[in-house]
Design a protein around this motif. Sequence first.
Motif, PDB file in Angstrom:
ATOM      1  N   GLN A 146      36.256  27.978  48.684  1.00 22.66           N
ATOM      2  CA  GLN A 146      35.076  28.593  49.288  1.00 22.66           C
ATOM      3  C   GLN A 146      34.227  29.330  48.249  1.00 22.66           C
ATOM      4  OE1 GLN A 146      34.191  28.531  52.747  1.00 22.66           O
ATOM      5  NE2 GLN A 146      35.678  26.867  52.693  1.00 22.66           N
ATOM      6  N   HIS A 147      34.872  29.970  47.287  1.00 21.52           N
ATOM      7  CA  HIS A 147      34.156  30.787  46.300  1.00 21.52           C
ATOM      8  C   HIS A 147      34.626  30.390  44.901  1.00 21.52           C
ATOM      9  CE1 HIS A 147      34.683  33.230  50.044  1.00 21.52           C
ATOM     10  NE2 HIS A 147      33.360  33.256  49.941  1.00 21.52           N
ATOM     11  N   LEU A 148      33.915  29.452  44.286  1.00 22.15           N
ATOM     12  CA  LEU A 148      34.320  28.919  42.990  1.00 22.15           C
ATOM     13  C   LEU A 148      34.457  30.000  41.912  1.00 22.15           C
ATOM     14  CD1 LEU A 148      35.000  26.530  41.174  1.00 22.15           C
ATOM     15  CD2 LEU A 148      32.536  26.177  40.817  1.00 22.15           C
ATOM     16  N   PRO A 149      33.507  30.940  41.772  1.00 26.51           N
ATOM     17  CA  PRO A 149      33.671  31.962  40.726  1.00 26.51           C
ATOM     18  C   PRO A 149      34.956  32.768  40.881  1.00 26.51           C
ATOM     19  CG  PRO A 149      31.427  31.956  41.567  1.00 26.51           C
ATOM     20  CD  PRO A 149      32.221  31.079  42.476  1.00 26.51           C
ATOM     21  N   ALA A 150      35.304  33.113  42.126  1.00 18.49           N
ATOM     22  CA  ALA A 150      36.523  33.882  42.356  1.00 18.49           C
ATOM     23  C   ALA A 150      37.761  33.076  41.981  1.00 18.49           C
ATOM     24  CB  ALA A 150      36.599  34.310  43.822  1.00 18.49           C
ATOM     25  N   VAL A 151      37.746  31.790  42.293  1.00 14.63           N
ATOM     26  CA  VAL A 151      38.879  30.917  41.984  1.00 14.63           C
ATOM     27  C   VAL A 151      39.062  30.789  40.470  1.00 14.63           C
ATOM     28  CG1 VAL A 151      39.682  28.518  42.065  1.00 14.63           C
ATOM     29  CG2 VAL A 151      38.800  29.611  44.130  1.00 14.63           C
ATOM     30  N   ALA A 207      41.663  29.527  51.696  1.00  9.21           N
ATOM     31  CA  ALA A 207      41.103  28.343  51.046  1.00  9.21           C
ATOM     32  C   ALA A 207      41.037  28.524  49.535  1.00  9.21           C
ATOM     33  CB  ALA A 207      39.714  28.059  51.605  1.00  9.21           C
ATOM     34  N   ASP A 208      40.651  29.714  49.078  1.00  4.48           N
ATOM     35  CA  ASP A 208      40.579  29.973  47.639  1.00  4.48           C
ATOM     36  C   ASP A 208      41.971  30.039  47.021  1.00  4.48           C
ATOM     37  OD1 ASP A 208      37.842  29.988  47.725  1.00  4.48           O
ATOM     38  OD2 ASP A 208      37.662  32.159  47.900  1.00  4.48           O
ATOM     39  N   PRO A 249      42.899  38.488  46.542  1.00  5.54           N
ATOM     40  CA  PRO A 249      42.132  39.721  46.264  1.00  5.54           C
ATOM     41  C   PRO A 249      40.776  39.456  45.633  1.00  5.54           C
ATOM     42  CG  PRO A 249      44.415  40.000  45.623  1.00  5.54           C
ATOM     43  CD  PRO A 249      44.247  38.548  45.964  1.00  5.54           C
ATOM     44  N   PHE A 250      40.713  38.516  44.689  1.00  5.06           N
ATOM     45  CA  PHE A 250      39.444  38.203  44.043  1.00  5.06           C
ATOM     46  C   PHE A 250      38.475  37.559  45.035  1.00  5.06           C
ATOM     47  CE2 PHE A 250      40.415  38.011  39.206  1.00  5.06           C
ATOM     48  CZ  PHE A 250      41.011  39.260  39.283  1.00  5.06           C
ATOM     49  N   SER A 251      39.010  36.711  45.911  1.00  3.65           N
ATOM     50  CA  SER A 251      38.166  36.069  46.940  1.00  3.65           C
ATOM     51  C   SER A 251      37.583  37.128  47.866  1.00  3.65           C
ATOM     52  CB  SER A 251      38.987  35.057  47.740  1.00  3.65           C
ATOM     53  OG  SER A 251      38.229  34.492  48.776  1.00  3.65           O
ATOM     54  N   PRO A 267      48.583  38.443  57.939  1.00  6.12           N
ATOM     55  CA  PRO A 267      47.664  39.173  58.825  1.00  6.12           C
ATOM     56  C   PRO A 267      46.484  39.819  58.105  1.00  6.12           C
ATOM     57  CG  PRO A 267      49.944  39.662  59.373  1.00  6.12           C
ATOM     58  CD  PRO A 267      49.965  38.924  58.073  1.00  6.12           C
ATOM     59  N   MET A 268      46.589  39.974  56.794  1.00  3.91           N
ATOM     60  CA  MET A 268      45.533  40.650  56.036  1.00  3.91           C
ATOM     61  C   MET A 268      44.546  39.668  55.409  1.00  3.91           C
ATOM     62  SD  MET A 268      47.731  43.677  54.159  1.00  3.91           S
ATOM     63  CE  MET A 268      49.051  42.620  53.570  1.00  3.91           C
ATOM     64  N   THR A 269      44.666  38.388  55.747  1.00  7.65           N
ATOM     65  CA  THR A 269      43.820  37.376  55.118  1.00  7.65           C
ATOM     66  C   THR A 269      42.801  36.807  56.102  1.00  7.65           C
ATOM     67  OG1 THR A 269      45.297  35.534  55.674  1.00  7.65           O
ATOM     68  CG2 THR A 269      45.749  36.722  53.638  1.00  7.65           C
ATOM     69  N   ASP A 270      41.854  36.031  55.563  1.00  2.70           N
ATOM     70  CA  ASP A 270      40.902  35.296  56.387  1.00  2.70           C
ATOM     71  C   ASP A 270      40.858  33.856  55.875  1.00  2.70           C
ATOM     72  OD1 ASP A 270      38.951  35.023  54.220  1.00  2.70           O
ATOM     73  OD2 ASP A 270      38.490  37.139  54.555  1.00  2.70           O
ATOM     74  N   PRO A 271      40.219  32.932  56.596  1.00  2.00           N
ATOM     75  CA  PRO A 271      40.210  31.516  56.184  1.00  2.00           C
ATOM     76  C   PRO A 271      39.671  31.287  54.776  1.00  2.00           C
ATOM     77  CG  PRO A 271      39.500  31.711  58.452  1.00  2.00           C
ATOM     78  CD  PRO A 271      39.620  33.112  57.936  1.00  2.00           C
TER      79      PRO A 271
END
Length: 239
Positions: A56-61, A193-194, A230-232, A185-189
């Motif tokens: 979802q977020h290439l820079p974060a990956v 994905a990242d 965390p970065f995502s 529980p602390m994550t989102d899609p």
Amino acid sequence: MFVPLGPYVNGTAVAIGGLAGAFVGTKLPERLRTSLPQTFGLASMGLGISMIIKLQHLPAVILALIVGAIIGELIHLERSIGRVGTKAKGLIERIFPAREGLSPEEFIEKFVAVLVLFCASGTGIFGAMNEGMTGSPDILYVKSILDFFTSGIFATALGYAVASVCLPQVAIQILLMFCATWIMPMTDPGMIADFSAVGGLIMLATGFRIAGVKPFPVANMLPGLLLAMPFSHLWTTLF
């Protein structure tokens, strides 16, 4: 109740493959022992690509992978894993004597490589955490198929010692799986994905290593998995 199927299937595959390979020994044609690892590497690359496209977020990956690799290199993660295997030298040699034609040093060197491959591979760590977060053991099922044949190939040279690797492998994967269940529980899609994309990149590097194309220090890249979510989240929050 959540049942961790993937680690048990993976461990069973390594054990059966190792026992079968040790039984067959050098009877397996040399051309198969040479060509099969290349096929295994290609399969790992394909699996990695299928996970990378979910990002979802290439820079974060990319940032997670780079910073994770820097951390792994600074703390010499792959070398440390190798030392753990070397310290087990006495026990291994007492229970599983080295095959004829292999010096004790060659046996330990190759066994440590097997230990790293099965217990600390990007595919196994990512697959265990992925099952913990999503409930899907598919990654570990694919890894089980690869590991069955890979352990058999290694066991033709190293003997029954290869089958014993299933014990630490299962323990590590179950621990990672339940840690991931707590994190879920602390994550989102987008974060998942990242995380999947970072795991895919590591699996791609693992494929190159198995195929003998490029010996990427895969174990040193593993901290990137811990940084991916965390970065995502930070990227989403800040940008």
